[in-house]
Scaffold this active site. Sequence first.
Site, short mmCIF file in Angstrom:
data_model
loop_
_atom_site.label_atom_id
_atom_site.label_comp_id
_atom_site.label_asym_id
_atom_site.label_seq_id
_atom_site.Cartn_x
_atom_site.Cartn_y
_atom_site.Cartn_z
CB ALA A 4 -0.92 -0.01 1.21
N GLY A 5 2.04 1.21 0.59
CA GLY A 5 2.89 2.41 0.70
C GLY A 5 3.36 2.97 -0.63
CB SER A 7 -0.92 3.04 -3.99
OG SER A 7 -0.57 2.16 -5.05
CB THR A 8 0.35 6.52 0.56
OG1 THR A 8 1.77 6.39 0.54
CG2 THR A 8 -0.24 5.39 1.36
N PRO A 13 -5.31 6.08 0.29
CG PRO A 13 -7.15 6.77 1.55
CD PRO A 13 -6.67 6.57 0.13
CG ASP A 14 -3.58 1.76 6.00
OD1 ASP A 14 -4.49 0.92 5.87
OD2 ASP A 14 -2.57 1.60 6.68
CG PHE A 15 -8.08 -0.45 2.26
CD1 PHE A 15 -8.24 0.58 1.35
CD2 PHE A 15 -7.79 -1.72 1.78
CE1 PHE A 15 -8.11 0.35 -0.01
CE2 PHE A 15 -7.65 -1.96 0.43
CZ PHE A 15 -7.81 -0.92 -0.47
NE ARG A 16 -5.56 -3.65 8.09
CZ ARG A 16 -4.50 -3.98 7.39
NH1 ARG A 16 -3.48 -3.15 7.32
NH2 ARG A 16 -4.43 -5.14 6.77
CG ASN A 87 -0.60 -1.87 -3.50
OD1 ASN A 87 -0.69 -2.20 -2.31
ND2 ASN A 87 0.27 -1.00 -3.94
CG ASP A 89 -3.46 0.52 -6.37
OD1 ASP A 89 -2.84 0.00 -7.33
OD2 ASP A 89 -2.89 0.92 -5.34
CG HIS A 106 -3.39 -9.45 -1.12
ND1 HIS A 106 -2.90 -8.59 -0.18
CD2 HIS A 106 -2.83 -10.66 -0.81
CE1 HIS A 106 -2.09 -9.22 0.66
NE2 HIS A 106 -2.02 -10.48 0.29
CB CYS A 117 -23.07 -20.55 -11.64
SG CYS A 117 -22.73 -19.07 -12.61
CB CYS A 141 -27.07 -18.73 -11.51
SG CYS A 141 -25.73 -17.93 -10.62
CB SER A 179 3.33 -3.20 7.32
OG SER A 179 2.31 -4.08 6.89
CG ASP A 204 7.33 2.11 9.39
OD1 ASP A 204 6.47 2.90 9.78
OD2 ASP A 204 7.11 1.22 8.54
P1 CNA Z 1 0.29 -1.64 5.14
O1 CNA Z 1 0.24 -2.69 6.17
O2 CNA Z 1 -0.70 -0.51 5.21
O3 CNA Z 1 1.79 -1.05 5.14
C1 CNA Z 1 2.18 0.01 4.33
C2 CNA Z 1 3.62 0.35 4.63
O4 CNA Z 1 3.99 1.38 3.75
C3 CNA Z 1 3.85 0.86 6.06
O5 CNA Z 1 5.03 0.28 6.58
C4 CNA Z 1 4.01 2.37 5.89
O6 CNA Z 1 4.88 2.95 6.82
C5 CNA Z 1 4.59 2.43 4.49
N1 CNA Z 1 4.30 3.67 3.78
C6 CNA Z 1 3.10 4.26 3.59
N2 CNA Z 1 3.22 5.37 2.83
C7 CNA Z 1 4.55 5.48 2.54
C8 CNA Z 1 5.31 6.40 1.80
N3 CNA Z 1 4.76 7.46 1.18
N4 CNA Z 1 6.65 6.22 1.71
C9 CNA Z 1 7.24 5.14 2.31
N5 CNA Z 1 6.56 4.23 3.02
C10 CNA Z 1 5.24 4.39 3.14
O7 CNA Z 1 0.14 -2.22 3.66
P2 CNA Z 1 0.60 -3.61 3.06
O8 CNA Z 1 0.44 -3.50 1.61
O9 CNA Z 1 1.90 -4.04 3.61
O10 CNA Z 1 -0.53 -4.55 3.69
C11 CNA Z 1 -1.16 -5.41 2.97
C12 CNA Z 1 -2.65 -5.11 2.76
C13 CNA Z 1 -3.04 -3.67 2.60
C14 CNA Z 1 -2.99 -5.74 1.44
O11 CNA Z 1 -3.95 -6.71 1.66
C15 CNA Z 1 -3.52 -4.64 0.53
O12 CNA Z 1 -4.52 -5.13 -0.32
C16 CNA Z 1 -4.04 -3.60 1.44
N6 CNA Z 1 -4.13 -2.23 0.89
C17 CNA Z 1 -3.98 -1.98 -0.44
C18 CNA Z 1 -4.09 -0.70 -0.95
C19 CNA Z 1 -3.95 -0.45 -2.42
O13 CNA Z 1 -4.30 -1.30 -3.23
N7 CNA Z 1 -3.39 0.70 -2.80
C20 CNA Z 1 -4.33 0.36 -0.08
C21 CNA Z 1 -4.48 0.08 1.29
C22 CNA Z 1 -4.40 -1.21 1.76
#
Ligand code: CNA
Length: 257
Positions: A4-5, A7-8, A13-16, A87, A89, A106, A117, A141, A179, A204
Site C-alpha cells: 500500500a505504501g 500508492s499513498t 490511503p490505507d484502508f484501515r 495492492n 488498485d 491479493h 455458479c 443464475c 509493512s 519504517d
Molecule cells: P500496510 O500494512 O498498510 O503497510 C504500508 C507500509 O507502507 C507501512 O510500513 C508504511 O509505513 C509504508 N508507507 C506508507 N506510505 C509510505 C510512503 N509514502 N513512503 C514510504 N513508506 C510508506 O500495507 P501492506 O500493503 O503491507 O498490507 C497489505 C494489505 C493492505 C494488502 O492486503 C492490501 O490489499 C491492502 N491495501 C492496499 C491498498 C492499495 O491497493 N493501494 C491500499 C491500502 C491497503
Amino acid sequence: MVGAGISTPSGIPDFRSPGSGLYSNLLQYNIPYPEAIFELEFFFHNPKPFFTLAKQLYPGNYRPNITHYFFRLLHDKGLLLRLYTQNIDGLERVSGIPVSKLVEAHGTFASATCTVCRRSFPEKDWWADVMMDRVPCCPVCAGIVKPDIVFFGEPLPERFLLHVLDFPMADLLLILGTSLEVEPFASLSEAVGASVPRLLINRDLVGTFAWRPRSRDVVQLGDVVHSVERLVELLGWTKELQDLVQRETRKLDGQDR
Ligand code: CNA
C-alpha cells in the site's frame, strides 16, 4: 515486492486508517470494523460497502506515481523478473507493466466471478452496475458477481505459485511500501538466496529487516518517492524516467478526454 505504501503518493490511503477518504466513505454503511469489507460473511450480508470501495478504486480515479513507473522502467530495460504486489488498485497495470510480469497476490478488479455458479466475467460486463451503485448479478443464475479480490480465508491466485520459480532466480530483491505483516506474502522476503542483496525502501523498518537482518541488506527509510528518485539518480536514469512519466501522463490525459 510492493504494498500500500507505493500508492499513498497517488492519493490512495490505507484502508484501515479511520478518517481516511476510503474508510470514511464506508461509515455510512455501518460496517462493524474495516476488515469486514474483505470478509465473505459480511459481503453476503451486505455487499454494498465492498462495491463502494470498488467504485472508488475504478481505473482513472487514481494515477501511478514515479514508484510504479520505476518498475515499468525496470521492465523496459529487461531487468524486471516479476513484480509481486499486494495492492488491488491496479496501478501497476495502468503504468504499462504487462500482466505477465505481475503477480497480483491479493487479486484484481480486472475480472470477477459469480459467487454461485463460478462463471467468470470480464470487467466490461459488470463495471456499469458498480458505477451506478448497483450490486452486479450473474445473468445466468442471479448470484452476486464478486470482483476477483482475495477475501480473508480465500486462497491466493494460482499465479502466486510462480514465487517457487521466481525467487530462487532473483539476483536482487526490492521491497517497497509494505509493512510485511500479511502472510503468506511477507515470507517471500526470505525466499531469495542468502547471498542475494535485499533493498527495503519504506517509511519504517519492517519484517525480517528488523528482527533477522541479513549481511547484504540495504535499508532506505523515508518517503518512497524521494527514495526512488534518489535511487534512480544513482543509477543515472533520471532523464529516462522523467521522459517515461511524461509520455505516460500524456497518454492518460488523452484517455480522460
Ligand atoms: P500496510 O500494512 O498498510 O503497510 C504500508 C507500509 O507502507 C507501512 O510500513 C508504511 O509505513 C509504508 N508507507 C506508507 N506510505 C509510505 C510512503 N509514502 N513512503 C514510504 N513508506 C510508506 O500495507 P501492506 O500493503 O503491507 O498490507 C497489505 C494489505 C493492505 C494488502 O492486503 C492490501 O490489499 C491492502 N491495501 C492496499 C491498498 C492499495 O491497493 N493501494 C491500499 C491500502 C491497503
